[in-house]
Design a protein around this motif. Structure first.
Motif, PDB file in Angstrom:
ATOM      1  N   ILE A  40       0.856  -1.182   0.000  1.00  0.00           N
ATOM      2  CA  ILE A  40       0.000   0.000   0.000  1.00  0.00           C
ATOM      3  C   ILE A  40       0.892   1.233   0.000  1.00  0.00           C
ATOM      4  O   ILE A  40       1.822   1.325   0.809  1.00  0.00           O
ATOM      5  N   VAL A  41       0.634   2.173  -0.896  1.00  0.00           N
ATOM      6  CA  VAL A  41       1.413   3.410  -0.949  1.00  0.00           C
ATOM      7  C   VAL A  41       0.444   4.589  -0.993  1.00  0.00           C
ATOM      8  O   VAL A  41      -0.640   4.500  -1.585  1.00  0.00           O
ATOM      9  N   PRO A  42       0.796   5.722  -0.360  1.00  0.00           N
ATOM     10  CA  PRO A  42      -0.067   6.912  -0.420  1.00  0.00           C
ATOM     11  C   PRO A  42      -0.178   7.437  -1.850  1.00  0.00           C
ATOM     12  O   PRO A  42       0.763   7.369  -2.630  1.00  0.00           O
ATOM     13  N   PHE A  43      -1.371   7.994  -2.164  1.00  0.00           N
ATOM     14  CA  PHE A  43      -1.605   8.507  -3.514  1.00  0.00           C
ATOM     15  C   PHE A  43      -2.729   9.536  -3.463  1.00  0.00           C
ATOM     16  O   PHE A  43      -3.885   9.198  -3.204  1.00  0.00           O
ATOM     17  N   ARG A  44      -2.398  10.805  -3.685  1.00  0.00           N
ATOM     18  CA  ARG A  44      -3.371  11.889  -3.777  1.00  0.00           C
ATOM     19  C   ARG A  44      -4.343  11.916  -2.595  1.00  0.00           C
ATOM     20  O   ARG A  44      -5.549  12.081  -2.765  1.00  0.00           O
ATOM     21  N   GLY A  45      -3.815  11.742  -1.398  1.00  0.00           N
ATOM     22  CA  GLY A  45      -4.657  11.747  -0.216  1.00  0.00           C
ATOM     23  C   GLY A  45      -5.425  10.461  -0.008  1.00  0.00           C
ATOM     24  O   GLY A  45      -6.156  10.324   0.976  1.00  0.00           O
ATOM     25  N   GLU A  46      -5.260   9.504  -0.929  1.00  0.00           N
ATOM     26  CA  GLU A  46      -5.896   8.202  -0.780  1.00  0.00           C
ATOM     27  C   GLU A  46      -4.786   7.163  -0.665  1.00  0.00           C
ATOM     28  O   GLU A  46      -3.786   7.404  -0.007  1.00  0.00           O
ATOM     29  N   ALA A  47      -4.959   6.008  -1.263  1.00  0.00           N
ATOM     30  CA  ALA A  47      -3.917   4.993  -1.229  1.00  0.00           C
ATOM     31  C   ALA A  47      -4.031   4.111  -2.452  1.00  0.00           C
ATOM     32  O   ALA A  47      -5.126   3.872  -2.980  1.00  0.00           O
ATOM     33  N   LEU A  48      -2.879   3.639  -2.930  1.00  0.00           N
ATOM     34  CA  LEU A  48      -2.818   2.632  -3.978  1.00  0.00           C
ATOM     35  C   LEU A  48      -2.475   1.306  -3.327  1.00  0.00           C
ATOM     36  O   LEU A  48      -1.604   1.236  -2.458  1.00  0.00           O
ATOM     37  N   ALA A  49      -3.131   0.237  -3.751  1.00  0.00           N
ATOM     38  CA  ALA A  49      -2.891  -1.070  -3.149  1.00  0.00           C
ATOM     39  C   ALA A  49      -2.785  -2.127  -4.232  1.00  0.00           C
ATOM     40  O   ALA A  49      -3.593  -2.165  -5.166  1.00  0.00           O
ATOM     41  N   VAL A  50      -1.792  -3.003  -4.116  1.00  0.00           N
ATOM     42  CA  VAL A  50      -1.612  -4.130  -5.021  1.00  0.00           C
ATOM     43  C   VAL A  50      -2.216  -5.352  -4.359  1.00  0.00           C
ATOM     44  O   VAL A  50      -1.958  -5.628  -3.186  1.00  0.00           O
ATOM     45  N   ALA A  51      -3.027  -6.105  -5.085  1.00  0.00           N
ATOM     46  CA  ALA A  51      -3.694  -7.262  -4.498  1.00  0.00           C
ATOM     47  C   ALA A  51      -3.830  -8.380  -5.507  1.00  0.00           C
ATOM     48  O   ALA A  51      -3.760  -8.172  -6.721  1.00  0.00           O
ATOM     49  N   ALA A  52      -4.067  -9.593  -4.976  1.00  0.00           N
ATOM     50  CA  ALA A  52      -4.478 -10.698  -5.821  1.00  0.00           C
ATOM     51  C   ALA A  52      -5.927 -10.457  -6.238  1.00  0.00           C
ATOM     52  O   ALA A  52      -6.610  -9.587  -5.703  1.00  0.00           O
ATOM     53  N   ARG A  53      -6.394 -11.240  -7.210  1.00  0.00           N
ATOM     54  CA  ARG A  53      -7.797 -11.120  -7.605  1.00  0.00           C
ATOM     55  C   ARG A  53      -8.673 -11.354  -6.388  1.00  0.00           C
ATOM     56  O   ARG A  53      -8.602 -12.387  -5.727  1.00  0.00           O
ATOM     57  N   ILE A  54      -9.497 -10.396  -6.045  1.00  0.00           N
ATOM     58  CA  ILE A  54     -10.258 -10.470  -4.805  1.00  0.00           C
ATOM     59  C   ILE A  54     -11.441 -11.425  -4.933  1.00  0.00           C
ATOM     60  O   ILE A  54     -11.793 -12.125  -3.994  1.00  0.00           O
ATOM     61  N   ASP A  55     -12.053 -11.501  -6.090  1.00  0.00           N
ATOM     62  CA  ASP A  55     -13.276 -12.271  -6.235  1.00  0.00           C
ATOM     63  C   ASP A  55     -13.052 -13.684  -6.750  1.00  0.00           C
ATOM     64  O   ASP A  55     -13.994 -14.450  -6.876  1.00  0.00           O
ATOM     65  N   GLU A  56     -11.831 -14.028  -7.085  1.00  0.00           N
ATOM     66  CA  GLU A  56     -11.569 -15.372  -7.577  1.00  0.00           C
ATOM     67  C   GLU A  56     -10.095 -15.704  -7.375  1.00  0.00           C
ATOM     68  O   GLU A  56      -9.270 -14.840  -7.127  1.00  0.00           O
ATOM     69  N   ASP A  57      -9.798 -16.998  -7.446  1.00  0.00           N
ATOM     70  CA  ASP A  57      -8.413 -17.420  -7.261  1.00  0.00           C
ATOM     71  C   ASP A  57      -7.562 -16.914  -8.416  1.00  0.00           C
ATOM     72  O   ASP A  57      -8.007 -16.812  -9.558  1.00  0.00           O
ATOM     73  N   ASP A  58      -6.313 -16.630  -8.095  1.00  0.00           N
ATOM     74  CA  ASP A  58      -5.395 -16.168  -9.126  1.00  0.00           C
ATOM     75  C   ASP A  58      -3.988 -16.569  -8.713  1.00  0.00           C
ATOM     76  O   ASP A  58      -3.750 -16.939  -7.565  1.00  0.00           O
ATOM     77  N   ASP A  59      -3.064 -16.516  -9.613  1.00  0.00           N
ATOM     78  CA  ASP A  59      -1.714 -16.992  -9.339  1.00  0.00           C
ATOM     79  C   ASP A  59      -0.737 -15.845  -9.119  1.00  0.00           C
ATOM     80  O   ASP A  59       0.428 -15.932  -9.478  1.00  0.00           O
ATOM     81  N   GLY A  60      -1.186 -14.781  -8.509  1.00  0.00           N
ATOM     82  CA  GLY A  60      -0.277 -13.681  -8.204  1.00  0.00           C
ATOM     83  C   GLY A  60      -1.046 -12.403  -7.974  1.00  0.00           C
ATOM     84  O   GLY A  60      -2.253 -12.314  -8.216  1.00  0.00           O
ATOM     85  N   GLU A  61      -0.325 -11.384  -7.467  1.00  0.00           N
ATOM     86  CA  GLU A  61      -0.950 -10.082  -7.225  1.00  0.00           C
ATOM     87  C   GLU A  61      -0.919  -9.300  -8.539  1.00  0.00           C
ATOM     88  O   GLU A  61       0.115  -8.762  -8.909  1.00  0.00           O
ATOM     89  N   ARG A  62      -2.049  -9.240  -9.222  1.00  0.00           N
ATOM     90  CA  ARG A  62      -2.092  -8.660 -10.560  1.00  0.00           C
ATOM     91  C   ARG A  62      -3.018  -7.453 -10.659  1.00  0.00           C
ATOM     92  O   ARG A  62      -3.206  -6.932 -11.752  1.00  0.00           O
ATOM     93  N   GLU A  63      -3.608  -7.027  -9.577  1.00  0.00           N
ATOM     94  CA  GLU A  63      -4.574  -5.948  -9.646  1.00  0.00           C
ATOM     95  C   GLU A  63      -4.156  -4.770  -8.785  1.00  0.00           C
ATOM     96  O   GLU A  63      -3.569  -4.940  -7.713  1.00  0.00           O
ATOM     97  N   LEU A  64      -4.483  -3.582  -9.273  1.00  0.00           N
ATOM     98  CA  LEU A  64      -4.161  -2.348  -8.573  1.00  0.00           C
ATOM     99  C   LEU A  64      -5.467  -1.626  -8.247  1.00  0.00           C
ATOM    100  O   LEU A  64      -6.317  -1.436  -9.132  1.00  0.00           O
ATOM    101  N   TYR A  65      -5.604  -1.247  -6.970  1.00  0.00           N
ATOM    102  CA  TYR A  65      -6.815  -0.588  -6.499  1.00  0.00           C
ATOM    103  C   TYR A  65      -6.473   0.775  -5.914  1.00  0.00           C
ATOM    104  O   TYR A  65      -5.387   0.970  -5.369  1.00  0.00           O
ATOM    105  N   VAL A  66      -7.433   1.686  -6.001  1.00  0.00           N
ATOM    106  CA  VAL A  66      -7.382   2.911  -5.217  1.00  0.00           C
ATOM    107  C   VAL A  66      -8.291   2.706  -4.017  1.00  0.00           C
ATOM    108  O   VAL A  66      -9.458   2.310  -4.162  1.00  0.00           O
ATOM    109  N   LEU A  67      -7.746   2.950  -2.824  1.00  0.00           N
ATOM    110  CA  LEU A  67      -8.506   2.796  -1.590  1.00  0.00           C
ATOM    111  C   LEU A  67      -8.913   4.172  -1.084  1.00  0.00           C
ATOM    112  O   LEU A  67      -8.089   5.088  -1.031  1.00  0.00           O
TER     113      LEU A  67
END
Length: 647
Positions: A567-594
């Motif tokens: 998780i890294v700060p971004f424009r007063g929010e945060a950027l987060a790297v995650a695995a596929r949240i809704d299904e199995d996956d073989d690595g952290e491939r998704e980027l979210y703004v929190l």
């Protein structure tokens, strides 16, 4: 969804000298414990992951040898060779943790071009070997035994057992007359007068502490004997990073040798060198007087010393090499053929350039990471960097020293306001607020900068463990996660710390021990009260803790509560790297703004996202790893710039 592109400069020709394909920093994936040198000066380094590397001389190009010890496995663990020990330029043995029953080693008669697997009796992890040009050798290790060879290492027989598998045989030295000394992984010393058949215990420097001046290790209960030798009629011992000498008489009378923290002799005991506390290399004369050697000083953590003839070779923990003789000492980075990107430990974006550090080099790329140009070499290992602007970088090294690099002049300038502050990590909250977490003990602290690292002021200090992670909560408090498993909450400008212990993780069938979070920490607060911590607990895996009262109390929760690995700060929010949240996956491939308790998917990669960072202009850089399952394979890493929508 955000769009991705390469970071390409329109002024690529001005990026600096290009790193030649044939001269890139040697990349090893494991630990190298020793430097091995033949009588003619050929050098060998053994990677704990199995591979081995050699060079024909100190300044020669390094290449991978045919010897790989990782193929020999015991209890599902890869084997490793720790050293090559030479009898002559052609004849040598490679030893360490080798074979299904720990009872094997390798022998060569052609200077390492080919190797034969050989066995010795019983079996143990070999910690040290002493070999002579006349073909004799003694070796021992984890069971405390001593094995002897009379035929230049072709065969070994069990000679004696001065120690057991509790004390272990750590170091051994023998003379042509059959006198020898052996030190244990513990506070024990023994000497022999019959070539190692029988042994007699003698006092250690720590045993004679009132008169020897020996002190227990500062941050460790260990009392290991780190080195032993006979030199000009004296017994010489290294214990707890200090060197002691005694006449070869009974009883021994240990005395400290100057300010030496380490020493080594040649195998004849005729030439001796040492390293002083300030990193200076010295020659040790027959009277144990120290003669300083001009030139380079040791800048990193010492890993090993080796003396061949009248030359000292030194290896530091970040693979820096040193060569010292009567004329002077010099430093070198081991180079090999390959891709410079494989050795990069951190990459950041500054405008239209990428910048990266290897243990001993600062590199720049103007073509998105396809090629890299060497901009600066450092004897002290570089640990991290971040961009101040398009032309300046904030750097810190393994000694915690901070500096600013100006790409226009290629000059490094020390950050005076952090002089004496051992920088542990940098947290970029936003372009206008940077935090440094120091690693000082016993008085740790946090520092803040409002000008992107040029000047720093103390934010808070405390007695206890240094901070391992930090975040600014939505109500602008600074939340620090300390290494002693507590959380400290600061309300600037007045620091009012709230200390709260974090419970040990609940793990079935594993004894609950003091919590040790070794890496991969994430801290996130959705609002002033609700926060989450995630970290990798040594031997126990990922764990997550939650608070609902601003950090006063914490409880362990399901790891899925905080699926984000970074998780890294971004424009007063945060950027987060995650695995596929809704299904199995073989690595952290998704980027979210929190934002608070909400998350928004902004990018989905086809490969694992191994890192994410934001430059001073708010540009996002991600690092992609096509082979995350192969930790040692970093050659395929590449970087993409993400374009967030304009605010």
């Amino acid at each position: 969804m955000w769009t991705a592109s390469q970071v390409v400069s329109s002024a690529g020709s001005n990026a600096g000298p290009r790193s030649q394909a044939s001269r890139v920093e040697l990349h090893v994936t494991g630990r190298v414990k020793e430097i091995s040198v033949s009588p003619s000066g050929a050098s060998w380094l053994m990677d704990s992951d199995g591979p081995s590397y050699h060079a024909d001389g100190f300044d020669a190009l390094w290449s991978r040898s045919s010897l790989d010890c990782s193929t020999l496995v015991r209890f599902s663990r890869s084997g490793q060779c720790d050293r090559v020990t030479f009898f002559t330029d052609s004849v040598a043995i490679a030893t360490g943790y080798v074979g299904q029953h720990n009872d094997e080693y390798f022998w060569t008669g052609d200077a390492g071009r080919t190797w034969e697997r050989r066995k010795f009796p019983a079996g143990e992890w070999i910690y040290d070997v002493f070999a002579t040009a006349r073909g004799e050798a003694w070796m021992g290790g984890s069971r405390g035994s001593v094995y002897h060879s009379r035929d230049a290492g072709r065969t070994f027989t069990l000679l004696s057992q001065p120690y057991d598998n509790g004390s272990r045989m750590h170091r051994i030295f023998m003379t042509a007359g059959g006198h020898g000394i052996a030190g244990a992984l513990g506070n024990e010393l023994r000497v022999t007068r019959d070539g190692g058949r029988t042994w007699t215990a003698i006092a250690t420097p720590l045993d004679q502490r009132p008169t020897s001046g020996a002190k227990p290790a500062e941050h460790s209960p260990e009392k290991d004997i780190q080195n032993v030798a006979f030199f000009n009629g004296q017994l010489v011992v290294q214990q707890n990073d200090a060197v002691f000498a005694s006449p070869d008489v009974t009883p021994v009378r240990w005395r400290r040798v100057g300010t030496l923290v380490a020493f080594e002799t040649d195998r004849d005991g005729s030439a001796a060198f040492g390293v002083e506390r300030d990193g200076r290399f010295v020659r040790i004369d027959a009277s144990l007087a120290l003669a300083p050697i001009p030139g380079a000083r040791l800048k990193g953590e010492l890993e090993d010393l080796h003396v061949e003839g009248s030359v000292l070779y030194a290896l530091d923990a970040s693979l820096g090499l040193y060569r010292a003789d009567a004329q002077g000492a010099r430093f070198a980075v081991p180079h090999s053929e390959g891709d410079a990107a494989a050795s990069l430990t951190m990459v950041r974006r500054a405008g239209d350039k990428l910048w990266g550090v290897t243990p001993h080099g600062l590199y720049a790329s103007t073509d998105g990471g396809a090629t890299w140009g060497l901009e600066q070499t450092s004897a002290t290992a570089l640990v991290g960097l971040d961009a101040r602007n398009a032309d300046e970088l904030f750097l810190w090294n393994a000694r915690g020293e901070a500096s600013i690099f100006d790409a226009r002049t290629r000059r490094l300038t020390a950050v005076r306001s952090l002089a004496g502050v051992p920088v542990g990590s940098l947290v970029v909250v936003d372009p206008g607020l940077w935090l440094v977490l120091d690693r000082a003990r016993p008085q740790a602290g946090a520092w803040r900068s409002d000008d992107r690292g040029a000047t720093w002021t103390p934010l808070d200090t405390w007695k206890g463990a240094p901070a391992i992670a930090a975040v600014v909560s939505p109500d602008h408090d600074v939340v620090l996660w300390l290494g002693d498993n507590t959380v400290r909450r600061l309300k600037p400008p007045v620091s009012t710390g709230v200390l709260a212990g974090i419970p040990a993780p609940r793990v079935r069938s594993v004894p609950v021990a003091p919590l040790h979070v070794s890496c991969c920490t994430s801290v996130y607060f959705a609002d002033a009260d609700h926060g989450l911590l995630r970290g990798y607990v040594h031997h126990l895996g990922d764990h997550v803790w939650a608070t609902q009262d601003g950090g006063a109390r914490w409880s362990e929760v399901d790891a899925a509560t905080l699926p984000y690995r970074r998780i890294v700060p971004f424009r007063g929010e945060a950027l987060a790297v995650a695995a596929r949240i809704d299904e199995d996956d073989d690595g952290e491939r998704e980027l979210y703004v929190l934002q608070g308790t909400n998350r928004r998917l902004v990018y989905r990669a086809t490969e694992q996202i191994s890192d994410v960072s934001v430059d001073p202009s708010g540009n996002v850089l991600i690092e992609l790893d096509p082979t995350p399952e192969t930790f040692s394979d970093t050659s395929g890493r590449h970087w993409l710039a993400l374009q967030p929508p304009a605010q």
